[in-house]
Scaffold this motif. Structure first.
Motif, PDB file in Angstrom:
ATOM      1  N   VAL A 218       0.870  -1.179   0.000  1.00 41.69           N
ATOM      2  CA  VAL A 218       0.000   0.000   0.000  1.00 41.69           C
ATOM      3  C   VAL A 218       0.904   1.225   0.000  1.00 41.69           C
ATOM      4  O   VAL A 218       1.760   1.382   0.877  1.00 41.69           O
ATOM      5  CB  VAL A 218      -0.929   0.027   1.226  1.00 41.69           C
ATOM      6  N   LEU A 219       0.742   2.079  -0.988  1.00 41.49           N
ATOM      7  CA  LEU A 219       1.500   3.316  -1.114  1.00 41.49           C
ATOM      8  C   LEU A 219       0.593   4.462  -0.698  1.00 41.49           C
ATOM      9  O   LEU A 219      -0.542   4.554  -1.164  1.00 41.49           O
ATOM     10  CB  LEU A 219       1.972   3.514  -2.559  1.00 41.49           C
ATOM     11  N   HIS A 220       1.103   5.351   0.143  1.00 45.16           N
ATOM     12  CA  HIS A 220       0.242   6.423   0.623  1.00 45.16           C
ATOM     13  C   HIS A 220       1.090   7.603   1.071  1.00 45.16           C
ATOM     14  O   HIS A 220       2.306   7.500   1.279  1.00 45.16           O
ATOM     15  CB  HIS A 220      -0.666   5.934   1.764  1.00 45.16           C
ATOM     16  N   LYS A 221       0.452   8.749   1.212  1.00 45.67           N
ATOM     17  CA  LYS A 221       1.139   9.979   1.575  1.00 45.67           C
ATOM     18  C   LYS A 221       1.350  10.030   3.085  1.00 45.67           C
ATOM     19  O   LYS A 221       0.500   9.606   3.874  1.00 45.67           O
ATOM     20  CB  LYS A 221       0.330  11.192   1.119  1.00 45.67           C
ATOM     21  N   SER A 222       2.484  10.566   3.481  1.00 35.91           N
ATOM     22  CA  SER A 222       2.742  10.823   4.893  1.00 35.91           C
ATOM     23  C   SER A 222       1.991  12.088   5.316  1.00 35.91           C
ATOM     24  O   SER A 222       1.489  12.844   4.469  1.00 35.91           O
ATOM     25  CB  SER A 222       4.247  11.005   5.111  1.00 35.91           C
ATOM     26  N   ALA A 223       1.937  12.317   6.604  1.00 35.83           N
ATOM     27  CA  ALA A 223       1.353  13.565   7.106  1.00 35.83           C
ATOM     28  C   ALA A 223       2.255  14.754   6.806  1.00 35.83           C
ATOM     29  O   ALA A 223       1.823  15.906   6.919  1.00 35.83           O
ATOM     30  CB  ALA A 223       1.106  13.455   8.605  1.00 35.83           C
ATOM     31  N   HIS A 224       3.495  14.483   6.399  1.00 32.98           N
ATOM     32  CA  HIS A 224       4.467  15.535   6.097  1.00 32.98           C
ATOM     33  C   HIS A 224       4.639  15.672   4.590  1.00 32.98           C
ATOM     34  O   HIS A 224       4.762  14.674   3.870  1.00 32.98           O
ATOM     35  CB  HIS A 224       5.819  15.216   6.750  1.00 32.98           C
ATOM     36  N   ALA A 225       4.657  16.891   4.107  1.00 34.92           N
ATOM     37  CA  ALA A 225       4.778  17.152   2.671  1.00 34.92           C
ATOM     38  C   ALA A 225       6.083  16.579   2.128  1.00 34.92           C
ATOM     39  O   ALA A 225       7.137  16.647   2.780  1.00 34.92           O
ATOM     40  CB  ALA A 225       4.718  18.652   2.409  1.00 34.92           C
ATOM     41  N   GLY A 226       5.998  16.014   0.907  1.00 37.49           N
ATOM     42  CA  GLY A 226       7.184  15.480   0.255  1.00 37.49           C
ATOM     43  C   GLY A 226       7.646  14.145   0.790  1.00 37.49           C
ATOM     44  O   GLY A 226       8.743  13.679   0.442  1.00 37.49           O
ATOM     45  N   ARG A 227       6.822  13.508   1.629  1.00 35.66           N
ATOM     46  CA  ARG A 227       7.180  12.204   2.185  1.00 35.66           C
ATOM     47  C   ARG A 227       6.077  11.195   1.855  1.00 35.66           C
ATOM     48  O   ARG A 227       4.890  11.516   1.967  1.00 35.66           O
ATOM     49  CB  ARG A 227       7.378  12.291   3.704  1.00 35.66           C
ATOM     50  N   TYR A 228       6.489   9.989   1.466  1.00 39.59           N
ATOM     51  CA  TYR A 228       5.548   8.971   1.031  1.00 39.59           C
ATOM     52  C   TYR A 228       5.884   7.658   1.720  1.00 39.59           C
ATOM     53  O   TYR A 228       7.054   7.343   1.966  1.00 39.59           O
ATOM     54  CB  TYR A 228       5.611   8.815  -0.495  1.00 39.59           C
ATOM     55  N   LEU A 229       4.839   6.882   2.023  1.00 36.67           N
ATOM     56  CA  LEU A 229       5.012   5.662   2.793  1.00 36.67           C
ATOM     57  C   LEU A 229       4.689   4.435   1.942  1.00 36.67           C
ATOM     58  O   LEU A 229       3.775   4.459   1.120  1.00 36.67           O
ATOM     59  CB  LEU A 229       4.123   5.692   4.030  1.00 36.67           C
ATOM     60  N   VAL A 230       5.467   3.374   2.162  1.00 37.26           N
ATOM     61  CA  VAL A 230       5.270   2.081   1.504  1.00 37.26           C
ATOM     62  C   VAL A 230       5.022   1.065   2.604  1.00 37.26           C
ATOM     63  O   VAL A 230       5.918   0.789   3.409  1.00 37.26           O
ATOM     64  CB  VAL A 230       6.512   1.675   0.680  1.00 37.26           C
ATOM     65  N   SER A 231       3.813   0.512   2.647  1.00 39.07           N
ATOM     66  CA  SER A 231       3.455  -0.383   3.744  1.00 39.07           C
ATOM     67  C   SER A 231       3.159  -1.790   3.246  1.00 39.07           C
ATOM     68  O   SER A 231       2.567  -1.968   2.180  1.00 39.07           O
ATOM     69  CB  SER A 231       2.221   0.156   4.484  1.00 39.07           C
ATOM     70  N   SER A 232       3.573  -2.774   4.028  1.00 36.97           N
ATOM     71  CA  SER A 232       3.230  -4.174   3.797  1.00 36.97           C
ATOM     72  C   SER A 232       2.815  -4.764   5.134  1.00 36.97           C
ATOM     73  O   SER A 232       2.787  -4.077   6.160  1.00 36.97           O
ATOM     74  CB  SER A 232       4.420  -4.947   3.225  1.00 36.97           C
ATOM     75  N   ARG A 233       2.504  -6.057   5.162  1.00 34.99           N
ATOM     76  CA  ARG A 233       2.140  -6.698   6.422  1.00 34.99           C
ATOM     77  C   ARG A 233       3.278  -6.661   7.436  1.00 34.99           C
ATOM     78  O   ARG A 233       3.055  -6.691   8.641  1.00 34.99           O
ATOM     79  CB  ARG A 233       1.761  -8.159   6.182  1.00 34.99           C
ATOM     80  N   ASP A 234       4.516  -6.620   6.921  1.00 31.39           N
ATOM     81  CA  ASP A 234       5.670  -6.773   7.800  1.00 31.39           C
ATOM     82  C   ASP A 234       6.332  -5.465   8.208  1.00 31.39           C
ATOM     83  O   ASP A 234       7.145  -5.460   9.136  1.00 31.39           O
ATOM     84  CB  ASP A 234       6.718  -7.669   7.123  1.00 31.39           C
ATOM     85  N   GLY A 235       6.035  -4.373   7.522  1.00 36.40           N
ATOM     86  CA  GLY A 235       6.702  -3.133   7.893  1.00 36.40           C
ATOM     87  C   GLY A 235       6.367  -1.995   6.957  1.00 36.40           C
ATOM     88  O   GLY A 235       5.591  -2.137   5.998  1.00 36.40           O
ATOM     89  N   THR A 236       6.974  -0.843   7.240  1.00 37.40           N
ATOM     90  CA  THR A 236       6.714   0.374   6.464  1.00 37.40           C
ATOM     91  C   THR A 236       8.035   1.072   6.158  1.00 37.40           C
ATOM     92  O   THR A 236       8.901   1.205   7.040  1.00 37.40           O
ATOM     93  CB  THR A 236       5.790   1.335   7.240  1.00 37.40           C
ATOM     94  N   GLY A 237       8.177   1.519   4.924  1.00 37.34           N
ATOM     95  CA  GLY A 237       9.315   2.331   4.525  1.00 37.34           C
ATOM     96  C   GLY A 237       8.849   3.734   4.167  1.00 37.34           C
ATOM     97  O   GLY A 237       7.692   3.947   3.805  1.00 37.34           O
ATOM     98  N   GLU A 238       9.777   4.685   4.265  1.00 41.76           N
ATOM     99  CA  GLU A 238       9.444   6.082   3.962  1.00 41.76           C
ATOM    100  C   GLU A 238      10.347   6.601   2.860  1.00 41.76           C
ATOM    101  O   GLU A 238      11.575   6.456   2.918  1.00 41.76           O
ATOM    102  CB  GLU A 238       9.583   6.965   5.197  1.00 41.76           C
TER     103      GLU A 238
END
Length: 396
Positions: A218-238
């Motif tokens: 799941v790809l989604h926007k962070s609460a902070h501008a210019g930052r994006y999150l990549v989430s899976s069952r096991d963890g999240t990358g920024e």
């Protein structure tokens, strides 16, 4: 399925259509090449020939079955290979071959699909969110569906397929009403505490979608501008986007969903370096791709990719039914494609380990003496030294 329909159609009178009608996938491609050769004879200098049958067969039947390779798919590739030879023979006969450049490539890779799901259908069944997902084929309807339609139907979430293994999800802003609820995107906090079941409960939509059996990322926007999150069952990358095509990537929770190891160190890197460091990884070049995607589509609240074996096209195509092959995601199997360049100015036998579509485009512009969009994007290693006499070669 398509071949069967065509064979039935072939038994019916054509009312003068004659040779304009193709009755199977191979026949479609033969007629296409005949038209291209006619264009050569008429003096056409640049041609783009799209062999669509491998994609059709992949979606309809899959390029692999439980028994192994789909022989229909393999035979069709052989047909296309022979037709490229027919085209080149025609070019030689017309005296145009010595000056002709060839590029053979594909717009995407393939993955096998055995399970079909509807994301909005699942969200409705589990959380009571009313969803909408347009069908692929419509009659007598506009494609620019007005937002008022979603308001009138009391819709909470809209699913837009990209390929059939990636979807954009758009959620109604829970704090607004009417059309404004669709004009103003919900915040990251709204998605983390989204009202369901007529407001009697809330759910973290990112976690809810990540936990679906069909979800890979799941790809989604962070609460902070210019930052994006990549989430899976096991963890999240920024991913952090900087100026001048520079991105950093780090793990912020659990394990790395992209599996990048020591490269997930938060160090800002140019797109070229991300390509060089990750082209052999399961998600090649994913950091710049995700950064570009979420920048280009800032209105998509969640971007969801399907796990291997799944797609998001349950009952999506009226004529096809459910897909057996797919594309659209970020896996190497869906991104890495063949690339063959041949003709004057191309170095013979050269192998290029990695390239982006824009690099290939710039290389073609360079060979045609058209200024490339970016000089750094030309694949000079594939080209004959300009100080030498050009000769026909081939690069892969």
């Amino acid at each position: 399925m398509l071949d069967g329909v065509l064979q039935v159609f072939n038994t019916l009178p054509k009312f003068g259509l004659g040779e304009d009608v193709a009755t199977n996938h191979a026949d479609v491609e033969r007629k296409l090449v005949r038209q291209a050769i006619a264009g050569l004879a008429a003096g056409e200098r640049i041609q783009v020939i799209v062999f669509a049958s491998p994609d059709n067969i992949n979606h309809l039947e899959g390029f692999q079955t439980d028994e192994g390779d789909n022989l229909h798919y393999v035979r069709q590739l052989a047909v296309i290979d022979s037709l490229i030879g027919v085209y080149r023979d025609a070019s030689r006969a017309l005296g145009t071959e010595d000056d002709r450049l060839y590029l053979v490539t594909s717009d995407h890779g393939l993955t096998r699909v055995t399970n079909n799901v509807s994301l909005v259908g699942t969200l409705e069944a589990r959380y009571g969110l009313r969803g909408d997902r347009d069908m692929a084929v419509r009659k007598r309807e506009r494609f620019d569906k007005p937002l008022q339609d979603y308001v009138d139907a009391d819709i909470d979430v809209v699913q837009a397929l990209q390929g059939n293994t990636m979807s954009f999800l758009y959620f109604r802003n829970p704090h607004l009403t009417g059309i404004e609820a669709w004009q103003m995107a919900p915040s990251a906090q709204d998605l983390a505490d989204y009202p369901i079941r007529d407001g009697s409960e809330t759910v973290n939509l990112v976690d809810a979608v990540v936990r679906l059996e069909s979800t890979e990322l799941v790809l989604h926007k962070s609460a902070h501008a210019g930052r994006y999150l990549v989430s899976s069952r096991d963890g999240t990358g920024e991913i952090v986007a900087f100026d001048h095509e520079v991105y950093s990537y780090s793990v912020v929770a659990g394990s790395d969903p992209l599996g990048y190891g020591t490269v997930a160190d938060g160090v800002p890197r140019h797109e070229d370096d991300w390509l060089r460091l990750t082209y052999l990884e399961p998600y090649p070049y994913a950091v710049p791709l995700i950064g570009r995607l979420l920048t280009a589509h800032p209105d998509a609240d969640l971007v969801v990719t399907a796990r291997p074996g799944y797609d998001h096209g349950l009952d999506f195509e009226i004529l096809v039914g459910n897909y057996r092959g797919g594309h659209g995601g970020l896996e190497a199997a869906q991104l890495v494609v063949p690339f063959i360049l041949a003709g004057p100015g191309v170095r013979s036998g050269e192998t290029i380990p990695y390239a982006r579509p824009e690099d290939i485009g710039n290389t073609l512009l360079h060979l045609l003496d058209v200024p490339p969009l970016e000089s750094a994007g030309v694949l000079h290693a594939a080209l004959v030294d300009t100080a030498r006499t050009p000769h026909e070669g081939i690069a892969r």
